[in-house]
Design a protein around this motif. Sequence first.
Motif, PDB file in Angstrom:
ATOM      1  N   ILE A 174      -9.736   2.671   2.397  1.00  0.00           N
ATOM      2  CA  ILE A 174      -8.793   1.552   1.973  1.00  0.00           C
ATOM      3  C   ILE A 174      -9.355   0.329   2.259  1.00  0.00           C
ATOM      4  O   ILE A 174      -9.288  -0.614   1.284  1.00  0.00           O
ATOM      5  CB  ILE A 174      -7.241   1.687   2.405  1.00  0.00           C
ATOM      6  CG1 ILE A 174      -6.749   3.081   2.217  1.00  0.00           C
ATOM      7  CG2 ILE A 174      -6.564   0.670   2.063  1.00  0.00           C
ATOM      8  CD1 ILE A 174      -5.525   3.695   3.087  1.00  0.00           C
TER       9      ILE A 174
ATOM     10  N   ILE B 179      -1.800   4.105  -2.807  1.00  0.00           N
ATOM     11  CA  ILE B 179      -2.791   4.930  -2.162  1.00  0.00           C
ATOM     12  C   ILE B 179      -2.319   6.373  -2.573  1.00  0.00           C
ATOM     13  O   ILE B 179      -0.994   6.827  -2.295  1.00  0.00           O
ATOM     14  CB  ILE B 179      -2.879   4.930  -0.638  1.00  0.00           C
ATOM     15  CG1 ILE B 179      -2.964   3.505  -0.284  1.00  0.00           C
ATOM     16  CG2 ILE B 179      -3.636   5.613   0.193  1.00  0.00           C
ATOM     17  CD1 ILE B 179      -4.238   2.672  -0.852  1.00  0.00           C
TER      18      ILE B 179
ATOM     19  N   LEU C 224       0.767  -1.137   0.025  1.00  0.00           N
ATOM     20  CA  LEU C 224      -0.019   0.089  -0.077  1.00  0.00           C
ATOM     21  C   LEU C 224       0.619   1.300   0.228  1.00  0.00           C
ATOM     22  O   LEU C 224       0.693   2.287   0.905  1.00  0.00           O
ATOM     23  CB  LEU C 224      -0.925   0.069   1.167  1.00  0.00           C
ATOM     24  CG  LEU C 224      -1.688  -1.119   1.287  1.00  0.00           C
ATOM     25  CD1 LEU C 224      -2.690  -1.024   2.792  1.00  0.00           C
ATOM     26  CD2 LEU C 224      -2.887  -1.193   0.268  1.00  0.00           C
TER      27      LEU C 224
ATOM     28  N   THR D 280      -3.191   4.916   6.058  1.00  0.00           N
ATOM     29  CA  THR D 280      -2.464   3.865   5.507  1.00  0.00           C
ATOM     30  C   THR D 280      -1.750   2.859   6.301  1.00  0.00           C
ATOM     31  O   THR D 280      -1.795   1.702   6.046  1.00  0.00           O
ATOM     32  CB  THR D 280      -1.696   4.287   4.175  1.00  0.00           C
ATOM     33  OG1 THR D 280      -2.447   5.223   3.343  1.00  0.00           O
ATOM     34  CG2 THR D 280      -0.911   3.152   3.276  1.00  0.00           C
TER      35      THR D 280
ATOM     36  N   THR E 260       2.127   4.767  -0.533  1.00  0.00           N
ATOM     37  CA  THR E 260       1.439   6.138  -0.639  1.00  0.00           C
ATOM     38  C   THR E 260       2.383   7.030  -1.803  1.00  0.00           C
ATOM     39  O   THR E 260       3.432   7.003  -1.616  1.00  0.00           O
ATOM     40  CB  THR E 260       1.556   7.142   0.626  1.00  0.00           C
ATOM     41  OG1 THR E 260       2.889   7.130   1.297  1.00  0.00           O
ATOM     42  CG2 THR E 260       0.673   6.090   1.770  1.00  0.00           C
TER      43      THR E 260
END
Length: 355
Positions: A287, A301, A5, A326, A7
């Motif tokens: 999410i 993300i 995930l 996140t 960012t």
Amino acid sequence: MTPVLPTTVVGSYSVPEWLERLKTDYYRNRISRGHLGEIHDMAIKAALKDQETAGIDIVSDGELRRDNDIDYLLARIPGVHIPVTVKSFYYDYYDTPLVAEPLPVDPSPLGLADDYRFTRQHTDRPVKFSFTGPFSLSHRIQNKAYAEPADLVLALARVLNAEARALADAGAQLLQIDEPFLAGYPDEVGVAVEAINIVTEGIDVTWGLHVCYGNRYARPSWEGHYNFLFPAVLDAKVDQLVLEFGRKGYDDLPVIQELGWDRALGLGVVDVKTEQVESAELIAARIRKALGTFPAEKLIINPDCGLRHLPSDVARAKLTAMVEGTASVRRTLITPPAESEAAQSEAALRSVIPT
């Protein structure tokens, strides 16, 4: 190596009021191009610092050298004539750019590679470098050279392919094509995808494609659903599809999966069209909603769009919340969340996302 995930940002970053004034002063001949360049350097360093402080994994230069999503490129493309380059306000589009003759088949470099090199020198994090795609660029040009509008789009794509090659040679590893106009012309996705594939041809980097519903002055230009991209977008030679969901909601997610998208998805979880700062809990809930459709290893993300129109303090706060939300989800991928945390996240989600 980026974490699960990861960012990132879409591209543009908040333009401080002082930078707006100085950019406009340049167009009124109050400061020199050299002075403006120094100002841009300082602004980009500050934007990188903001992103690093917030904890963003993959950063950008904030597109702070660019007045808007179009002019910086058109002013550099050989064969595009811009009759009047004076502006009352820096963010205005140039009036009536014109292509009167076919664009050169072997164009000169546009200078984006130098922009990338500067950014690369001032951060130790992975860098995403974005530029507006040929379809959107074509919609700000008067076409007097080509019999069909699609021919202009494809010619612009060849120019951008050469520039992408220069970027890759400079070390760029993640390039993103932005097509903010595409949602307004859903019947022309096939042409846009054909042009995208010309841009990416022979360039061995990770490619992203960002499609939104417009972000001019933090307002959408169009509305709709992302099913208009299919099935044509499945033929796009890109690795990531970067889309806005934070403002629109997440109903399109299962549709996108059902229509066959099995590559990475840039998940918009921050609404850039409001100054209200989302909580980390709300980001986490968004999410988790997406994880019901796409596996974590397929998700990136990011905010819905660029942060250009948000005040700097709001942009920083939104990125911080995005990173914190996140991080909380990453922890649950290893350790199941406590029941209270899960309940709070679900309550936050129900408050903003229609069921």
